[in-house]
Structure formats: structure tokens, C-alpha cells
Design a protein around this motif. Sequence first.
Motif, PDB file in Angstrom:
ATOM      1  N   GLY A 100      -1.015  54.333   8.207  1.00  0.00           N
ATOM      2  CA  GLY A 100      -0.868  53.338   9.263  1.00  0.00           C
ATOM      3  C   GLY A 100      -2.172  52.594   9.516  1.00  0.00           C
ATOM      4  O   GLY A 100      -3.155  52.709   8.772  1.00  0.00           O
ATOM      5  N   HIS A 101      -2.156  51.812  10.589  1.00  0.00           N
ATOM      6  CA  HIS A 101      -3.322  51.002  10.935  1.00  0.00           C
ATOM      7  C   HIS A 101      -4.364  51.835  11.670  1.00  0.00           C
ATOM      8  O   HIS A 101      -4.042  52.760  12.398  1.00  0.00           O
ATOM      9  N   ASP A 102      -5.628  51.468  11.467  1.00  0.00           N
ATOM     10  CA  ASP A 102      -6.706  52.137  12.188  1.00  0.00           C
ATOM     11  C   ASP A 102      -6.633  51.777  13.671  1.00  0.00           C
ATOM     12  O   ASP A 102      -6.257  50.651  14.042  1.00  0.00           O
ATOM     13  N   ASP A 103      -7.003  52.734  14.521  1.00  0.00           N
ATOM     14  CA  ASP A 103      -6.961  52.522  15.968  1.00  0.00           C
ATOM     15  C   ASP A 103      -8.267  51.899  16.446  1.00  0.00           C
ATOM     16  O   ASP A 103      -9.356  52.225  15.965  1.00  0.00           O
ATOM     17  N   VAL A 104      -8.143  51.000  17.430  1.00  0.00           N
ATOM     18  CA  VAL A 104      -9.316  50.410  18.061  1.00  0.00           C
ATOM     19  C   VAL A 104      -9.747  51.293  19.224  1.00  0.00           C
ATOM     20  O   VAL A 104      -8.943  51.599  20.106  1.00  0.00           O
ATOM     21  N   ILE A 105     -11.002  51.723  19.227  1.00  0.00           N
ATOM     22  CA  ILE A 105     -11.510  52.549  20.322  1.00  0.00           C
ATOM     23  C   ILE A 105     -12.115  51.668  21.409  1.00  0.00           C
ATOM     24  O   ILE A 105     -11.840  51.835  22.597  1.00  0.00           O
ATOM     25  N   GLY A 106     -12.943  50.729  21.042  1.00  0.00           N
ATOM     26  CA  GLY A 106     -13.562  49.836  22.020  1.00  0.00           C
ATOM     27  C   GLY A 106     -14.550  48.925  21.338  1.00  0.00           C
ATOM     28  O   GLY A 106     -14.738  48.972  20.122  1.00  0.00           O
ATOM     29  N   LYS A 107     -15.196  48.074  22.122  1.00  0.00           N
ATOM     30  CA  LYS A 107     -16.134  47.133  21.530  1.00  0.00           C
ATOM     31  C   LYS A 107     -17.276  46.828  22.493  1.00  0.00           C
ATOM     32  O   LYS A 107     -17.207  47.091  23.695  1.00  0.00           O
ATOM     33  N   ILE A 108     -18.320  46.258  21.913  1.00  0.00           N
ATOM     34  CA  ILE A 108     -19.465  45.749  22.664  1.00  0.00           C
ATOM     35  C   ILE A 108     -19.752  44.354  22.117  1.00  0.00           C
ATOM     36  O   ILE A 108     -19.854  44.168  20.907  1.00  0.00           O
ATOM     37  N   THR A 109     -19.850  43.386  23.004  1.00  0.00           N
ATOM     38  CA  THR A 109     -20.160  42.021  22.591  1.00  0.00           C
ATOM     39  C   THR A 109     -21.453  41.584  23.258  1.00  0.00           C
ATOM     40  O   THR A 109     -21.605  41.704  24.479  1.00  0.00           O
ATOM     41  N   LEU A 110     -22.370  41.094  22.466  1.00  0.00           N
ATOM     42  CA  LEU A 110     -23.662  40.604  22.960  1.00  0.00           C
ATOM     43  C   LEU A 110     -23.785  39.127  22.610  1.00  0.00           C
ATOM     44  O   LEU A 110     -23.632  38.744  21.444  1.00  0.00           O
ATOM     45  N   SER A 111     -24.026  38.301  23.600  1.00  0.00           N
ATOM     46  CA  SER A 111     -24.222  36.879  23.328  1.00  0.00           C
ATOM     47  C   SER A 111     -25.611  36.646  22.741  1.00  0.00           C
ATOM     48  O   SER A 111     -26.534  37.458  22.918  1.00  0.00           O
ATOM     49  N   LYS A 112     -25.757  35.541  22.061  1.00  0.00           N
ATOM     50  CA  LYS A 112     -27.061  35.193  21.492  1.00  0.00           C
ATOM     51  C   LYS A 112     -28.111  35.072  22.588  1.00  0.00           C
ATOM     52  O   LYS A 112     -29.249  35.531  22.431  1.00  0.00           O
ATOM     53  N   ASP A 113     -27.716  34.502  23.731  1.00  0.00           N
ATOM     54  CA  ASP A 113     -28.665  34.347  24.838  1.00  0.00           C
ATOM     55  C   ASP A 113     -29.105  35.702  25.371  1.00  0.00           C
ATOM     56  O   ASP A 113     -30.280  35.899  25.708  1.00  0.00           O
ATOM     57  N   ALA A 114     -28.167  36.644  25.458  1.00  0.00           N
ATOM     58  CA  ALA A 114     -28.507  37.975  25.978  1.00  0.00           C
ATOM     59  C   ALA A 114     -29.487  38.687  25.051  1.00  0.00           C
ATOM     60  O   ALA A 114     -30.415  39.360  25.504  1.00  0.00           O
ATOM     61  N   ILE A 115     -29.289  38.537  23.747  1.00  0.00           N
ATOM     62  CA  ILE A 115     -30.195  39.173  22.779  1.00  0.00           C
ATOM     63  C   ILE A 115     -31.560  38.489  22.808  1.00  0.00           C
ATOM     64  O   ILE A 115     -32.598  39.138  22.841  1.00  0.00           O
ATOM     65  N   GLY A 116     -31.531  37.164  22.830  1.00  0.00           N
ATOM     66  CA  GLY A 116     -32.780  36.411  22.796  1.00  0.00           C
ATOM     67  C   GLY A 116     -33.613  36.548  24.054  1.00  0.00           C
ATOM     68  O   GLY A 116     -34.831  36.337  24.024  1.00  0.00           O
TER      69      GLY A 116
END
Length: 821
Positions: A79-95
Amino acid sequence: MAKNTSLYFRIVEGRNLPAKDVSGTSDPYCIVKVDSEVVARTATVWKNLNPFWGEEYTLHLPMGFHSLSFLVMDEDTIGHDDVIGKITLSKDAIGSQAKGIDSWLNLTRVDPDDDVQGEIHLSLQLLEGPKKPTLRCQIIEARDLAPRDISGTSDPFARVIFNSRSAETSIIKRTRFPHWGETLELELDSEGLSEQQGTVTVEVWDWDMVGKNDFLGKVEFPVACLHKTPLLEGWFRLLPLGNNEVDVGGKLGALRLKVRLVEDRILPSMYYQPLIDLLVESVISPAEVEDSSALTMLEEVTTVESRQDVAMTLVKIYLGQGLVVPFLDYLNTREVNHTTDPNTLFRSNSLASKAMEQFMKAVGMLYLHEVLKPIINRIFDERKYIELDPCKIDLNRSRRISFKGAVSEAEVRDNSAEMLQGYLTSIIESIVSSVDQCPSVMRVAFKQLHKRVEEQFTEPENEDVKYLAISGFFFLRFFAPAILTPKLFHLRDQHADTRTSRTLLLLAKALQSVGNLGLQLGHGKEQWMAPLHPIILRSVACVKDFLDKLIDIDHDTVSEVPQRAILLPSVIVKEGYLHKHKAEGTQLLSRFAFKKRYFWLTSETLSYAKTSEWQVRSSIPVRCVCAVERVDENAFQQQNVMQVISQNNDGQLQTMYIQCKNVNELNQWLSAIRKASIYNERMLPSFHPGAHRSGKWTCCLQADRAVPGCSRTHSAVTLGDWSDPLDPDVETQMIFKQLLQGRDKLRKKYLEMPDDDQTSNKEIRINSDVNPDGAESIPQLMKTGQSVAARLLVVIEDLEQAHVTFQHREKEDTPSVILNP
């Protein structure tokens, strides 16, 4: 002035991940996306809720980016792999973080409405009519929309909304690259419009026959903007419905990430030459070892966090100048001369230590693979249960691999010792018989190091120090780490499982003892390693003999020709089995159209044959490559497919489709071919991510085979790698930035001139301009350190002023037009 954007990220580890399997565990891995494009996938760590990955990547993105996302998945065999969660970082936040991000970040839930991608091409115009004003919106096309249907495509339509009024385009079936070419108009109320409030929204949706439509993204325009600029036109990035990422208090677990963004404007080469000259002067004509130089001043202003990056950059610069051996000799000589206790020699994380580490990786990785890969593969394949520590022996595991029933702890230890001795013997034999395989430049560097240590520590009781200095780098900082974590040295595609990982750890410990020439045996806490002590002690003599042979090389063997990675035609950059799409023709099932072929990439050709031994090869000249891009999954109903577009002698474009086994292999081949062809003159600005089948392109549904591509090419987007060609301008810019940050410290220490002492700065400027060589340009009363510091500060000032000048020119040349937000 070129723009250079590099993104460095390291996925260190996870903690407290939720269990997704019935066994009460998960099999986590990470997918890394830059905007909508998957750029990396970590190895899977099986049955672990606190996985360690330790995988790091460098991505060069000249076109910039908007966001970096880390998705944690649970791998399922069915079957399909399960999604546990994610983290999104904007370019501005990193910079915004000068030193980058290095912290634990909680995973958030994945909302499909936030998972948008792509751009829309449209124009907005406010028409002031005699009766009512009209908003005219021309919806032209969109590209790279998110796939929402099981076919890997969508059925997109667009909607323009203002206040309570809306209008929609037609639905384009089965495409992620729709072309509408429709004009929508909305009549507006003069009263509401005159207040210059409100927002015009253009939304894109995926039409579904059953159930609700899926959101694909939106763009918003304030009405006030339309009053200032009556006609807005361009490509606009689609945005999510709203930022719905909510920190759920760590219930989904967390990731420890290290992320750093480096954005630079790279000046023309001539501006960096004075700094290069100072760095070269430091190593080819040092007055005295103890005298200050541009190189030692750089070390003074280098922070602990940046020392490894500075060391790697310097190694590249001096490789480019053909002076890497004098550079290392200069640093090592200072380090040796400043060390009074031989037991502490090179034990710190000094610039000399870091430079030697990075040098070995830069020039010795192929050698490392030749020596270690066969034995590492054998250990992974055999997957033996091995344990020497009595506190960690698990007899239950032993029973499962024994045909004699229950076994005792002593039997487990004896069996483990025997297997470890066999593995360790193979490793040592492979290393000590590899003198001729070791790169000559590495051997000469070790010869110089051996000489400096021997000159400094002449006492009979320090006889072994000259060996320990070399073996400390060679065994402890090169071979042992590679054995411990072969995935991080590209010896394996996957991390070791728990059992194999323990075997590798024990072998790495043993090899460290070999590198220490057995001097620490019997003095540590791990006395249970005693079964390996005899073989370690027996190997000391052959290791010394190996080191003697290693440094028995003529210095002239390494020519002073620049060691830059200017690849010779015969040098194979990358090779391996891939699957090539057969020539055009009728196919029952597209999956059977891919045939296994062995590929070779050099600086001149991309060639392939049925096997690696096959003499007859087909090839494409690298100079004819016009684009190297991913292929949309919908084109062949296959994942990890790329295309190489080339131009033949008649000027016609030809496309070769190649399938890779996974996304990492895909990215590596994309990057390697792009690097080889990056300076080609006829690179395409756009391409078709689909294939031309059944009389139309599967991406944009256009019938004309020769129609321009519907998506932008990414020819300069590449992965950083230890074998990358050197870029002296980029590398020198990095050194300049480091010096710029420490300018005040250097001025205060050597010249004692505060920032506002313009007169003193002016004197240095005049004197330096009179005699750029600098020897007599600074007042004779100045000491050597003051003279070098003064010249260095002038170079820093010149580079800083050049950056300011070029930035002003860019602003003057940039038209004031509203483009993609």
C-alpha cells in the motif's frame, strides 16, 4: 554580477514519532522539497520512533526559492506510505537567522489545501467605463500545478472573485499545465471601488465529478494596487488557502534540523585577485613561521561554527591554485610548532585539523570507496549478530541464528570475536595494500606532515609521534568514520540496521585503536574489547610499514599545475545502470518501453551500452545538451524519469528518456549532467515535462510537437558534491565575507584604528595605491603583521565598495514593473 544562492540542510534525527504500524513502531524516512520539487529522500530507519539520519545536502539554486519542506513518512511494504507530519520553513525565516537554524522543530499536520504548487500566468486590468467600472482578468495559462487525481494530473479551472461577484474559466481535463486563454470580466460598483479597499482573488481548483473540488492555489491583488497600476501582467506563484500549520504540541514528534541559507552576489574574477594574491603569498613566501599572514588573520576571525566551511573553502582555493600541499604544510607547521605535548597534537578542531579532514574528502573519496566498499558490502550482506559487551548480549537473538538450540554468553562472545577478527583483518589488509591507489597529492601532504613532526619531536621517546600524526588523520578521521556511517560517505544507499550498525561500531572502535598504534589498549573502560587486542597489536608493525611506504614519494610527483577539477575527457564523472526508453514506436504498455542500459558520463559525452563490458556504445556529446529535466509521472506512469534534450547537427531537438531507481539517484544524475553542460551556449529556457504521445503533449495537451516548452528549465539547479568543479570566485567571496565580519577585530588588534578614523584609512589607501605589491607601501616602522593587516583591510574595503557599486548598477538597470510576488 552573478547571483549565487546555496541552501545547506542536515536532517539530524527525529524523536517521539507516532507509531503507524501494528507492531507499535514506524519505519520513518524524510522527503525534502524545495517549493514543489522533491530534492532528496533520506534512508528509511526501520522500526524506530527516534530515528537518526545524519544526512546532509547542499543545493545550489541560482533562481532562488520560496520554501523548504521536510515531510516525515512511514514506509509500508504494502500500500501507500503513511504521512506522519511535516515542517515548512520559508526562505525569509531561514535567511533571518545569520548563523542558520539548528534546533528541534515540532512536526505539524499535512493539510492538502496547503500543499499547493505552481504558477499562473494572467493579466488584470481596471477599466473605467461610462456606466460601471469593469475588472478584466485574462487567464492565460498555469504550470506545474499539484496533481490531485489518481492519474497524477488534475482537471483545473480558474475563478476570479471580487466582493460577491465571481466568474470561472472552462475546465481543462487531465493536465497540470492548462492553457485557457480566456478573458473574464466583472462589473463593479463605483462606490465600493472608490474606497480602494478589498482584494481581487484568482483561485485555481481541480474539478471533481464526485465529491467536492480540490483547491490548487490562489493569488490575491489589493484593489489599491490596481488603482496605481491599471494593468498587471505576469507569472504569479500560487499560494495556499491559508497558513493552517498548527503546532500540536509535539504530538506528531519533532525533527532536529540544521539549515543555512547563503546568498551572495559574485563579482567578476578580477575583483577577487588581490585577495587570492594575499592568500597565495601566505604559503609560498612566508617570512617566518611565527609571523602573521592573511591566512593566520583569517583563522583569528573564524568562529568555531564556521571553521569547517572555511577550511573546505580554503582547500578548494588552494587546489585551484595548485598549492594545496604548501597550504597544508604551512598550517601544519604552525600547529606542530605550537604544540608542546605530542599527545595533544592535532587533537583540537583547529583550522589545520579541519583543513586536513576536508582535504582528504576532497581528493580521497574515490580511493576510500576502492578500499572499503567490498568489505562494507560484505558486512551488510552477511548481517551477522555480533556483540562483545556482556551487558548488551541478547541470547534470544543468538538462538534465532543458531542451529544448535540455546547458546551461552561465552559462545556468543567467541563467535563474535572470530567474525570481528575476520572483518578487521580484511579491512587492515585492504588499507595496507593500497599504497599505489592512494592519490599522490595526499601522499605528498602526509610526507610533509611526517617531516615537520619529526623535526619538532626529536626525543627517542617520541619516535612514534611522526606515525601517529599521519594515522590520526588517515585512520581516525577518514577510514573509521566511513566504517561507522557508510551512508554518509556514499558507500551505501541505506543506513545500517541495528545489528549491522553495532558490527560497524565495534569495527570502527578497533580501527581507531589501530590508528593509535595500540598505545591505548588496556587503559580504557571497554575491557570487553580485549579479544581484538592481539590482532590490533599484530597490525602495528604492518601499519608503520604502510605509512613509511605511503610517504616514500617524490615531491615532484605532484605537479604545480592547478589541481582544479577540470575534468579530462577520459575521466568518468558518473556511471551505472539506468533504464533507457526505447525509440519511438507503438507500445502496448509504456512501462515495458524502458530497457536496462549501462551509462557513462564524462566531460565530453554521455554514452550507454547493454553492459559495462559492451564495446559498442551510443553517445551524446555533452556540448549538444540543451536541457536536463525531470519528467512528469503522468508521461509514462513511471516515477523517477528524467530527460536529456540535445540538438543534432541539423539543429533538431532530440529527447532521450531515462529512468532511475529512486529519487536520490535521479537527482544525482540530473545534477551531474547539468554540471557537465552548464556552460553550453544553447541551453533551452523552457521544456515539456511530459512526453509527446498519441498526437499531443501529455503535460500541456498541445498537439504541435515543436511548440515551446510549458515549464521553465532548471539547468543551474545542482546538488553540491565533494567532486564538484571548483569555482574560485564563489569560494573567494565566502572568504571575503568571513574577513568582513572580522574586520573590526583585525583593525583593533593590528592597527588600533577605530571605524571613524578616516585619516588613517586614507593613508593606508594612498600608500597601497602607490605600490600595490605592498612591501614598501606601508610605513617602515610597521611590523610585518601590521603591514599585512593594512593590505588585507584595503582589499576588504575594495571588495566591499565593488559590491556596493554593482548593487547600485543593478537597481538602476532593473525596471520598476510588478512581477511574480
